[in-house]
Design an enzyme around this catalytic site. Structure first.
Site, PDB file in Angstrom:
ATOM      1  N   LYS A 286       0.838  -1.298  -0.206  1.00 18.24           N
ATOM      2  CA  LYS A 286       0.034  -0.031  -0.085  1.00 18.24           C
ATOM      3  C   LYS A 286       0.843   1.348  -0.044  1.00 18.24           C
ATOM      4  O   LYS A 286       2.000   1.186   0.348  1.00 18.24           O
ATOM      5  CB  LYS A 286      -0.921  -0.109   1.337  1.00 18.24           C
ATOM      6  CG  LYS A 286      -1.876  -0.843   1.237  1.00 18.24           C
ATOM      7  CD  LYS A 286      -2.818  -0.805   2.569  1.00 18.24           C
ATOM      8  CE  LYS A 286      -4.025  -1.694   2.734  1.00 18.24           C
ATOM      9  NZ  LYS A 286      -4.968  -1.491   1.638  1.00 18.24           N
ATOM     10  N   ARG A 360     -10.637 -11.453   2.119  1.00 21.26           N
ATOM     11  CA  ARG A 360     -11.418 -12.499   1.330  1.00 21.26           C
ATOM     12  C   ARG A 360     -10.744 -13.892   1.356  1.00 21.26           C
ATOM     13  O   ARG A 360     -11.372 -14.847   1.319  1.00 21.26           O
ATOM     14  CB  ARG A 360     -11.815 -12.036   0.052  1.00 21.26           C
ATOM     15  CG  ARG A 360     -10.495 -11.876  -0.945  1.00 21.26           C
ATOM     16  CD  ARG A 360     -10.982 -11.068  -2.444  1.00 21.26           C
ATOM     17  NE  ARG A 360     -11.055  -9.731  -2.002  1.00 21.26           N
ATOM     18  CZ  ARG A 360     -11.329  -8.758  -2.986  1.00 21.26           C
ATOM     19  NH1 ARG A 360     -11.554  -9.138  -4.134  1.00 21.26           N
ATOM     20  NH2 ARG A 360     -11.198  -7.385  -2.665  1.00 21.26           N
TER      21      ARG A 360
HETATM   22  N1  BES Z   1      -8.170  -3.585   4.248  1.00 18.75           N
HETATM   23  C1  BES Z   1      -8.189  -3.268   3.133  1.00 18.75           C
HETATM   24  C2  BES Z   1      -9.514  -2.424   2.996  1.00 18.75           C
HETATM   25  C3  BES Z   1      -9.625  -1.107   3.687  1.00 18.75           C
HETATM   26  C4  BES Z   1      -9.406   0.169   3.008  1.00 18.75           C
HETATM   27  C5  BES Z   1     -10.450  -1.107   4.857  1.00 18.75           C
HETATM   28  C6  BES Z   1      -9.492   1.278   3.495  1.00 18.75           C
HETATM   29  C7  BES Z   1     -10.428  -0.014   5.489  1.00 18.75           C
HETATM   30  C8  BES Z   1     -10.157   1.061   4.777  1.00 18.75           C
HETATM   31  C9  BES Z   1      -8.138  -4.493   2.038  1.00 18.75           C
HETATM   32  O1  BES Z   1      -7.458  -5.622   2.630  1.00 18.75           O
HETATM   33  C10 BES Z   1      -7.760  -4.045   0.830  1.00 18.75           C
HETATM   34  O2  BES Z   1      -6.551  -3.656   0.882  1.00 18.75           O
HETATM   35  N2  BES Z   1      -8.612  -3.977  -0.085  1.00 18.75           N
HETATM   36  C11 BES Z   1      -8.256  -3.562  -1.660  1.00 18.75           C
HETATM   37  C12 BES Z   1      -8.608  -4.651  -2.676  1.00 18.75           C
HETATM   38  C13 BES Z   1      -8.142  -4.335  -3.909  1.00 18.75           C
HETATM   39  C14 BES Z   1      -6.734  -4.491  -4.017  1.00 18.75           C
HETATM   40  C15 BES Z   1      -9.202  -5.360  -4.864  1.00 18.75           C
HETATM   41  C16 BES Z   1      -8.788  -2.340  -1.590  1.00 18.75           C
HETATM   42  O3  BES Z   1      -9.751  -1.726  -1.301  1.00 18.75           O
HETATM   43  O4  BES Z   1      -8.055  -1.437  -2.271  1.00 18.75           O
HETATM   44 MG    MG Z   2      -5.498  -5.396   1.850  1.00 20.37          MG
END
Ligand code: BES
Ligand code: MG
Ligand code: ZN
Length: 511
Positions: A286, A360
């Protein structure tokens, strides 16, 4: 400053005897929170408790309210000093219209929300004055008043040298001590989830998380299992293990069983929570801005476990199982790489095209395992997608469900708690986007990854569910609070713990 104010108030004629320095209660600084409803035209409409207090001081409160400005509007408050021997400080708070009730457009009970917000702001005003014992007007709904007080006063300052004044709260001028006690337990449940979510990831590792939950369990009807990495391997949870492998912290699969139903054979309600104690994204790292918020990526596990703890504290007559796959998502030489294929517990293969779509994966295995308990309903809770935040923001938790009955139960509960839910789609349209994988049965990101991200994530989870009553709650949007929910301070929210508890309480009634 606050102390000085107190000394000045306490030095008044009436108080000299009661508050002499030799008095054992000198450190017990008492305050009172009273409510007033909005009134058309002139004057104020006092609650029963405020009316009683006013009479005990010969109408001085209503007199002061008249001269101190216009009628108190919803959410506004006024502080009065030296009105009563027992309460050097009195906070009067505006409750809005009397009998506002359930609002169809807002999907919540406005009266309850107004009470929570008003009581919370009154308690905080007194806390700022270093009052450490606050009596609270039940405002005609002692449960909501208690929730407002206990939620409003919470702050995570364990790691700070200078802490906020610790305040004891108590019901004033009402006989509904049962409602008050229930509100305290509901709010303390949410506060437990807030504490776990807000705490830094170097304090709340998977192991520490499980230990804290273990400490909180006081009901003999709850059994806890802290499943080791070896157990997870034996269960063939290849998707869960693929997320945990990049970290030095061992994963842990937490399992809570609460047998509250008089019928021990009654099928349980199964709650499953995403427990990523830190989500760096893994190899699909990230951006560093706001990455610290990913310490709360175990919000699903926190709200689910706090709900089981709370249901047990309330002795709800229902059987509950809470599952929490706990791990970190980190990059390392051992970490899963984009394009890797892993096998879930049910034998389905998954191409991991983005290691940041890890929630997931761990839920897939937990859901497969959960089916072995033959539950009457399954609810999983997860900070799953940033797309959920884009869709609804912090207004409501998104609910994806294959069951109209389950949707109605969750919605009904959320109207009462004010911690809202909103239904989202589970169309085949989204399923097609996750079942089209070059190398495996499924891909962990949708084919058009940017569009409908919350919906493709839900469609992915659905591939691991064979039961007729399943709901996936995406809580990414409600994970934290700035100032949107007036009775929660800035920080991780612990939402929707109270809705989950209310939902379980509703199921307990209906069986
Ligand atoms: N934990 C994150 C989602 C999240 C983002 C929760 C902001 C709370 C606040 C999750 O694991 C994630 O990173 N999801 C990705 C999925 C994508 C790579 C398809 C996302 O939402 O960007
Ligand atoms: Mg994630
Ligand atoms: Zn995550």
């Amino acid at each position: 400053m606050a102390m000085l104010l107190f000394r000045r108030i306490l030095s008044g004629r009436n108080y000299c005897r009661r508050f002499s320095t030799s008095h054992p209660d000198f450190n017990d600084r008492k305050g009172l929170v009273l409510g007033v409803f909005e009134k058309e035209g002139e004057g104020h409409h006092l609650t029963e408790a405020a009316e009683g207090f006013d009479q005990s001081i010969c109408g001085k409160l209503s007199e002061l309210l008249e001269i101190s400005g216009p009628s108190l509007k919803k959410g506004k408050s006024r502080l009065f000093y030296g009105l009563h021997e027992d309460f050097p400080c009195v906070a009067v708070v505006g409750l809005g219209k009397a009998n506002a009730g359930v609002c169809g457009a807002e999907n919540w009970d406005t009266s309850k929300e107004n009470i929570r917000a008003a009581v919370s702001s009154g308690c905080r005003l007194l806390q700022d004055l270093e009052v450490n014992h606050v009596e609270v007007d039940g405002c005609g709904d002692a449960q909501s008043a208690a929730e407002g007080a206990v939620l409003g006063l919470f702050s995570y300052d364990q790691l700070k040298t200078k802490k906020k004044t610790k305040v004891i709260t108590q019901l004033h001028g009402s006989t509904d001590s049962t409602g008050w006690a229930k509100g305290v337990v509901y709010a303390e449940g949410q506060n437990l989830a807030r504490l776990l979510m807000e705490a830094p990831a170097n304090h709340i590792t998977p192991t520490a998380f499980a230990n804290i939950i273990e400490e909180k369990i006081s009901n003999a009807q709850v059994t806890i299992y802290k499943r080791s990495k070896r157990w997870i391997e034996q269960q063939q949870m290849g998707a869960f293990l693929s997320v945990a492998r990049g970290s030095e912290e061992p994963p842990l699969f937490l399992e809570l069983h609460y047998n509250g139903s008089p019928d021990s054979t009654q099928p349980p309600l199964l709650l499953v929570g995403k427990g990523v104690t830190f989500d760096s994204g893994g190899i699909s790292l990230k951006p560093s801005a706001s990455m610290d918020a990913m310490r709360a990526d175990m919000g699903g596990a926190a709200t689910v476990c706090a709900s089981v703890v709370t249901a047990a504290a309330l002795e709800l007559p229902v059987n509950l199982i809470g599952l929490a796959p706990l791990c970190e998502n980190m990059p390392s030489g051992k970490a899963t790489k984009p394009g890797d294929v892993v096998k879930a517990k049910n034998g389905k293969t998954v191409q991991v095209d983005n290691t940041d779509a890890e929630g997931r994966l761990i839920l897939a295995d937990a859901l497969c395992y959960g089916h072995t308990f033959n539950p009457r309903a399954v609810v999983n809770v997860a900070t799953l997608t940033g797309a959920m935040d884009v869709a609804l923001g912090s207004a409501a938790t998104g609910v994806f469900t294959n069951s109209d009955w389950l949707w109605e139960q969750l919605h009904k509960a959320s109207v009462v708690t004010g911690d809202r839910v909103w239904r989202m789609p589970l169309f085949q349209h989204y399923t097609k986007q996750v079942t089209d994988s070059q190398l495996a049965d499924l891909n962990n990101i949708g084919k058009y990854s940017k569009s409908g991200g919350a919906c493709t994530a839900a469609a992915f989870l659905r591939e691991f569910v064979t039961l007729p009553h399943w709901a996936h709650l995406d809580i990414a949007g409600v994970m934290s609070n700035k100032d949107e929910v007036p009775y929660l301070r800035k920080g991780m929210s612990g939402r929707p713990t109270r809705t989950l508890v209310e939902f379980a309480a509703g199921l307990a009634k209906s069986c």
